[in-house]
Scaffold this active site. Structure first.
Site, short mmCIF file in Angstrom:
data_model
loop_
_atom_site.label_atom_id
_atom_site.label_comp_id
_atom_site.label_asym_id
_atom_site.label_seq_id
_atom_site.Cartn_x
_atom_site.Cartn_y
_atom_site.Cartn_z
N LYS A 106 93.81 50.13 -20.64
CA LYS A 106 92.60 50.94 -20.48
C LYS A 106 92.54 51.44 -19.04
O LYS A 106 92.99 50.74 -18.12
CB LYS A 106 91.37 50.10 -20.77
CG LYS A 106 91.23 49.77 -22.23
CD LYS A 106 89.82 49.30 -22.55
CE LYS A 106 89.74 48.87 -24.00
NZ LYS A 106 88.93 47.67 -24.17
N HIS A 109 87.91 52.12 -14.52
CA HIS A 109 86.75 53.00 -14.40
C HIS A 109 86.07 52.78 -13.05
O HIS A 109 86.54 51.99 -12.22
CB HIS A 109 85.79 52.81 -15.57
CG HIS A 109 85.37 51.39 -15.79
ND1 HIS A 109 84.56 50.72 -14.91
CD2 HIS A 109 85.67 50.52 -16.78
CE1 HIS A 109 84.35 49.51 -15.35
NE2 HIS A 109 85.02 49.34 -16.48
N HIS A 112 85.47 49.23 -11.85
CA HIS A 112 86.65 48.58 -11.29
C HIS A 112 86.95 49.10 -9.89
O HIS A 112 87.47 48.39 -9.04
CB HIS A 112 87.87 48.81 -12.18
CG HIS A 112 87.77 48.10 -13.50
ND1 HIS A 112 87.87 48.77 -14.69
CD2 HIS A 112 87.59 46.80 -13.81
CE1 HIS A 112 87.74 47.91 -15.69
NE2 HIS A 112 87.57 46.71 -15.18
#
Ligand code: ARG
Length: 534
Positions: A106, A109, A112
């Site tokens: 993933k 974003h 993070h």
């Protein structure tokens, strides 16, 4: 530490005078103060005697003013001598810092991104203060979604795309899986089987999973390199599956867990009961975190362990620490959740459901683009500089805010040349550097100080204390705010006091040299790039 030395002298003198009050740091009235509501401030001020420090009774306080003509030379000599080591200490503790911890397959974003920037700065601060820091990235690399991912990739994956743009390709097939499963619910069952086989060690699936993991790390590293973030370990959740099962046994033995309808429930005083092992024998996030903490203590015998994780996981960490404590692990009290709030983007809230995730990389790219626009606007575009300014703007906008509070990104404001912005800080640095490029450090003396010079000296003396406070409270924003204040004081000095060719040139060159050293130290501790020109 010059200011620390002065503080000790003041404390000692106060003790001699029989005054038992906390000596606090002051920004406005002098350098330190004590509260004297119930004391005779006048008398204290009169009898107080420390060379180079004046005491004044003002209102209900006694304020202490450092005489920078007396201490200034000593301060500057020290900063010049110590250079990038100015402010360092030898704390000698072993500190585990877990940060970033994105999920495999993933994209990282903005959450993070804030995490990584905050964690990176904390690592730098702890290291700077003489601690051994072990940096760990606890990847989210397990869970049923890997069954779906493997199946989806086998059905619709593209080898070439995976090599080129791994996370994008994995996200694509993952989204497709969710579309297809609407039409063909059997896919769900298949994915579950695959996941079970993966946990059972079926080679084909393990190989694919490993590849997804490696490729994801490769992509995360692009951002880590950009930010100057490093890790000693990428030990993720999957590594702890088996160990977590053992922890469940331990909890049962210690009377902290019970079975109910086939699942195992954790029961610890002070936190809500929760499932730690499902009917089918699989473990949960909390169970794996318990195993991880125990394993890390065995491995590192840390004095302190920090978990940099978003504030939405506060309850999780309370459960984790309470449980470790209840299990009898004395070191549980040395574990700390460094929680942080959300980032609000002008583009709107990030929503995975709408399929619109704004990635960490997109945010950085956008900032670089905006920095470029500003530079073009003043006719000074340079790609390399724009990249650094854009990156610094993202880092600074995050670190200047208390971790607990939310951060609001507004491109135009972040990139302004004036105000509390990264470009303003960088510009101040370039200014200092520019003066020094044409100057030479010579013998100097400190006398006849102007107000702007005094303020700057005071600010420079503060740096070691600020770093210490930032470490004690785990708040890099203390350093960021200090840095802004330092730039302000430096610019005021710059506007009022001519350096080159003035009769105080020697002293002022030394003052600017020290400012540059402290600026560089601040940038390093925040993990912000510097530019040589702008
Ligand atoms: N991978 C998780 C996420 O992205 C964060 C992990 C936090 N660390 C921990 N020890 N629980 O939300």
């Amino acid at each position: 530490m010059v200011l620390g030395e002065i503080r000790e002298k003041v404390k000692k003198e106060l003790k001699k005078l029989g005054v038992e009050k906390e000596l606090k740091r002051s920004e406005k009235h002098g350098d330190f103060f004590i509260e004297a509501f119930d004391l005779d401030g006048e008398e204290i001020a009169e009898t107080f005697k420390v060379e180079g420090v004046k005491a004044k009774a003002e209102g209900n306080y006694v304020n202490f003013y450092v005489d920078w003509e007396y201490w200034g030379k000593r301060l500057l000599d020290k900063v010049l001598k110590e250079g990038e080591n100015y402010g360092r200490e030898k704390m000698g503790k072993k500190v585990v810092i877990e940060y970033s911890s994105p999920n495999v397959a993933k994209p990282m974003h903005v959450g993070h991104l804030r995490n990584t920037i905050l964690g990176n700065s904390l690592c730098r601060i702890y290291e700077f203060m003489g601690n051994k820091v072990i940096k760990i990235n606890w990847l989210g690399d397990t869970g049923t979604q890997f069954g779906k991912l493997i199946l989806a990739y086998k059905l619709w994956g593209n080898e070439e795309e995976l090599e080129k743009n791994p996370i994008k390709e994995l996200l694509r097939v993952y989204v497709k899986f969710h579309e297809e499963v609407e039409k063909d619910p059997k896919l769900e069952e298949k994915a579950r089987e695959i996941y079970a086989a993966l946990e059972g060690g079926k080679e084909e699936f393990v190989e694919l999973w490993k590849r997804f993991r490696e490729l994801s790390i490769r992509e995360f590293k692009r951002i880590y390199d950009l930010l100057g973030a490093e890790f000693d370990e990428y030990t993720g959740e999957s590594y702890y599956i088996e160990k977590a099962k053992k922890v469940v046994e331990e909890l049962k033995k210690k009377g902290l867990a019970y079975e109910k309808e086939g699942s195992v429930i954790l029961h610890v005083e002070g936190v809500p009961d929760t499932v730690i092992m499902k009917k089918d024998g699989t473990t949960l996030y909390l169970t794996r975190d318990l195993a991880t903490a125990i394993d890390r203590y065995e491995k590192y015998k840390f004095d302190l362990m920090l978990y940099v994780v978003g504030s939405e996981q506060k309850l999780h960490f309370r459960q984790l620490f309470k449980t470790l404590e209840a299990m009898g692990y004395e070191w549980a009290k040395n574990c700390k959740h460094i929680s942080y709030g959300l980032i609000r983007l002008p583009e709107g809230k990030i929503s995975t459901r709408k399929g619109r995730v704004i990635t960490a990389e997109e945010v950085i790219n956008r900032s670089v683009e905006e920095a470029g626009k500003v530079m073009r606007g003043i006719g000074k575009f340079n790609q390399e500089v724009a990249e650094k300014v854009g990156l610094a703007a993202v880092i600074y906008s995050i670190l200047k805010v208390d971790p607990e509070k939310f951060v609001e990104f507004k491109w135009e404001e972040m990139l302004r040349l004036k105000g509390n912005t990264a470009p303003y800080l960088l510009y101040s640095y370039v200014r200092a550097k520019h003066i020094l490029d044409k100057a030479e450090l010579k013998e100097f003396e400190v006398k006849g100080l102007k107000e702007q010079e005094r303020r700057l000296l005071k600010k420079l003396s503060l740096f070691p204390l600020v770093v210490k406070e930032a470490l004690e409270r785990n708040k890099p924003n203390f350093i960021a705010n200090y840095l802004y204040g330092l730039c302000d004081d430096f610019n005021r000095f710059y506007e009022e006091c001519q350096v080159l060719g003035s009769e105080k040139e020697e002293f002022r060159v030394a003052l600017v040299s020290c400012t540059k050293i402290v600026l560089e130290n601040c940038f390093k501790l925040l993990g912000m790039p510097l530019v040589e020109k702008m």
